[in-house]
Every structure is written in C-alpha cells, then in structure tokens.
Design a protein around this motif. Structure first.
Motif, short mmCIF file in Angstrom:
data_model
loop_
_atom_site.label_atom_id
_atom_site.label_comp_id
_atom_site.label_asym_id
_atom_site.label_seq_id
_atom_site.Cartn_x
_atom_site.Cartn_y
_atom_site.Cartn_z
N LEU A 26 8.11 -7.46 44.69
CA LEU A 26 7.67 -6.46 45.66
C LEU A 26 6.32 -5.85 45.29
CD1 LEU A 26 11.01 -4.59 46.46
CD2 LEU A 26 10.05 -6.66 47.48
N LEU A 27 5.75 -6.31 44.18
CA LEU A 27 4.48 -5.79 43.70
C LEU A 27 3.33 -6.71 44.11
CD1 LEU A 27 5.31 -3.23 42.38
CD2 LEU A 27 6.87 -4.96 41.52
N PRO A 28 2.09 -6.25 43.99
CA PRO A 28 0.95 -7.10 44.34
C PRO A 28 0.94 -8.40 43.53
CG PRO A 28 0.26 -4.82 44.12
CD PRO A 28 1.67 -4.88 43.63
N ALA A 29 0.39 -9.45 44.14
CA ALA A 29 0.38 -10.77 43.51
C ALA A 29 -0.72 -10.92 42.47
CB ALA A 29 0.22 -11.84 44.59
N ASP A 30 -1.66 -9.97 42.42
CA ASP A 30 -2.82 -10.14 41.55
C ASP A 30 -2.84 -9.19 40.37
OD1 ASP A 30 -3.27 -7.86 43.11
OD2 ASP A 30 -5.44 -8.15 43.14
N GLY A 31 -1.73 -8.50 40.11
CA GLY A 31 -1.73 -7.56 38.99
C GLY A 31 -0.38 -6.91 38.80
N LYS A 32 -0.37 -5.87 37.98
CA LYS A 32 0.88 -5.25 37.56
C LYS A 32 0.95 -3.81 38.05
CE LYS A 32 3.41 -4.18 33.31
NZ LYS A 32 3.24 -3.87 31.90
N CYS A 33 2.15 -3.40 38.46
CA CYS A 33 2.37 -2.04 38.93
C CYS A 33 3.70 -1.57 38.37
CB CYS A 33 2.39 -2.03 40.46
SG CYS A 33 2.54 -0.39 41.19
N CYS A 34 3.66 -0.68 37.39
CA CYS A 34 4.90 -0.29 36.71
C CYS A 34 4.85 1.15 36.25
CB CYS A 34 5.15 -1.21 35.51
SG CYS A 34 6.87 -1.12 34.92
N SER A 35 6.02 1.78 36.23
CA SER A 35 6.15 3.15 35.75
C SER A 35 6.32 3.20 34.24
CB SER A 35 7.33 3.84 36.44
OG SER A 35 8.47 3.00 36.42
N PHE A 36 6.51 2.05 33.60
CA PHE A 36 6.45 1.89 32.15
C PHE A 36 5.25 1.00 31.82
CE2 PHE A 36 11.19 2.43 30.66
CZ PHE A 36 11.05 3.81 30.74
N ASP A 37 4.89 0.98 30.56
CA ASP A 37 3.84 0.08 30.08
C ASP A 37 4.31 -0.50 28.74
OD1 ASP A 37 1.46 -1.29 29.97
OD2 ASP A 37 0.26 0.42 29.29
N CYS A 38 5.45 -1.22 28.81
CA CYS A 38 6.13 -1.68 27.60
C CYS A 38 5.24 -2.61 26.76
CB CYS A 38 7.42 -2.40 27.96
SG CYS A 38 8.61 -1.37 28.85
N ILE A 39 5.30 -2.43 25.47
CA ILE A 39 4.45 -3.23 24.58
C ILE A 39 4.93 -4.67 24.48
CG2 ILE A 39 3.80 -1.20 23.25
CD1 ILE A 39 5.70 -2.19 21.03
N TYR A 40 6.14 -4.97 25.00
CA TYR A 40 6.66 -6.33 24.94
C TYR A 40 6.65 -7.03 26.30
CZ TYR A 40 10.97 -3.96 26.49
OH TYR A 40 11.89 -3.19 27.17
N CYS A 41 6.06 -6.41 27.32
CA CYS A 41 6.13 -6.94 28.69
C CYS A 41 5.38 -8.26 28.82
CB CYS A 41 5.57 -5.93 29.67
SG CYS A 41 5.65 -6.50 31.39
N GLU A 42 6.06 -9.26 29.39
CA GLU A 42 5.44 -10.57 29.57
C GLU A 42 4.29 -10.53 30.57
OE1 GLU A 42 8.60 -13.03 30.99
OE2 GLU A 42 8.44 -12.31 33.05
N CYS A 43 4.22 -9.46 31.39
CA CYS A 43 3.13 -9.32 32.35
C CYS A 43 1.91 -8.62 31.76
CB CYS A 43 3.61 -8.55 33.58
SG CYS A 43 4.91 -9.38 34.52
#
Length: 257
Positions: A26-43
């Motif tokens: 449900l997020l944009p196809a060209d980037g990341k949109c998150c309420s966290f910024d986890c240091i292990y996120c694959e994105c």
C-alpha cells in the motif's frame, strides 16, 4: 541487497512463515514509508529511500488485486495467503480499513481457502479504524521486538512519540486475534549492543507475551542484508530455547532461523 517492492501487488513469493504469499504493498513503489526506521529492515533506512510517488488509491489496489487473482486462477497457481507488507507500514494508508474490506471480499470470491495477513509494526493500532480492520483478517501479525523503551528507540527507531506500554495494552485487547512477531539478533549498532537474546530482555518479553495471550508467536532472526552492517543472526539453539519458553506458556511458537 536492499529490497523495494512494486506497488500495489508483488509476488507471489515464498514466505518462511506463511507459505505462497501474494504481496499487497500500500506504499509508494519508489521508496519507503514507515513509522519505524528499523536498523534491520530489508527496505533500508527511511532517509535513503524517500518516495516521490504517491500511495496507490483504494481503487487501484482493488483493480490490481482482482486482475492478479483472475490471472492466477487461470494458471492454476493460487496463493496460500494475501499478505499486506511491502515498503514500510501498511496501516499508514489513509484507506487501510476500506482496502482490508476489499481484499476480504475478493479473497472470498476467488480464493476462499486463502488467508488474509497483515504484517504490521503495531504503531497504528491505537487508531480505532486500524484496530477494527486488523480484527477482521486471518493473520494479524504485530511486531513486538522487546518491551524495553530504550531498546525500541535504538533498534526500531520510531518516528515521533511512541509509548510501548500503550501498544502492549492495545495488544492485550487483540488477545487471540493477533500473532506476535519478534526479531532476535546479536551484534551492535552505533557502538551499542543490539543483543536482545539474554534473560534481561527475554524474561520481561515472555511475561508480556503471557499477558497478551496471542494466538501464536513468531520468532525469527536476520535473513537478508541489513542497512546496519554489524548485526548478526541469533543462533538456532538460542531461538529454539526462547521458542520452548513460549510454548511453556501454552502458546504455539513458530521459529525461523
């Protein structure tokens, strides 16, 4: 390698925990949109992948999902699960609740045996429409990496204010209508340990799991490249030991190495 997913539909992919999964982003196809910024996120880190495109509309999601389900039905390849995931936190979409209704309706029409799952960091469950929508899905999978506020600030890195105790109280309201998902790992970040496998972290987490009484717990460790490069996998025997303690609470536990 950092993963940025197409939108609104991607896959199907094979999930370690869910089987053959058709992804809904449900997020944009060209980037990341998150309420966290986890240091292990694959994105990757949020600041490295700021999107320029908009989120897909409810209509775009419904049309794309129906088209894909029809094509898969024709090919004889049907997914085990429709999974809301992708480039960040799906519940941030302003029409998340309505899109969940659409997905359930399409699931019932085309693949009634499939499950609807949502992978969420649980930051938005304090919002009643999000909470109610998550109560409707088959697998409401909520992140709870720890109950330590300091660890959350260091590892999950919320954007804005975040009260883990308020989230835990909301998770208790879900009870058996939710699955808890927890990342265990070792290593360090920014000169500090990120090891949450010791009793210091595990025992308070177990106590909280017992209070929430989820339907299931999923524990896992790093599987792909992470934006923070000094992180390490938790050992299988450590994960197995934690999983055994969850089962002693009478709660099923799935372990992924």
């Amino acid at each position: 390698m950092t993963v940025i997913y197409p939108s609104p539909i991607f896959g199907p992919v094979h999930s370690r925990r869910l089987g053959v999964s058709l992804g809904i982003n449900l997020l944009p196809a060209d980037g990341k949109c998150c309420s966290f910024d986890c240091i292990y996120c694959e994105c990757g880190f949020n600041h490295d992948f700021v999107p320029k495109q908009k989120m897909p509309t409810r209509e775009e999601v419904r049309t794309a999902l129906e088209t894909q389900l029809i094509e898969m039905q024709k090919s004889g390849l049907t997914p085990n699960v429709l999974t809301f995931a992708g480039n960040g936190e799906p519940t941030l979409h302003p029409q998340f609740a309505e899109i969940i209704d659409d997905a359930i309706s399409l699931r019932d029409k085309y693949i009634p045996e499939a499950k609807v799952s949502v992978l969420t960091n649980a930051t938005q469950i304090v919002r009643q429409p999000v909470f109610d929508a998550l109560c409707k899905v088959d697998n409401n999978i909520c992140k709870l990496d720890t109950i330590s506020a300091d660890y959350i600030q260091h590892i999950d890195r919320p954007n804005g204010s975040f009260d883990v105790n308020r989230i835990i109280e909301r998770l208790k309201e879900f009870g058996s209508r939710c699955v808890i998902q927890t990342m265990f790992m070792k290593g360090e970040y920014d000169g500090q340990s990120v090891d949450n496998t010791s009793d210091e972290f595990v025992q308070p987490w177990l106590k909280t799991i017992g209070e929430i009484q989820p339907r299931e717990v999923m524990i896992y460790t790093i599987d792909r490249e992470t934006p923070a490069h000094e992180l390490k996998k938790a050992l299988p025997e450590v994960l197995d030991a934690i999983g055994a303690q969850v089962r002693e609470l009478g709660i099923p536990c799935q372990v992924a190495y």
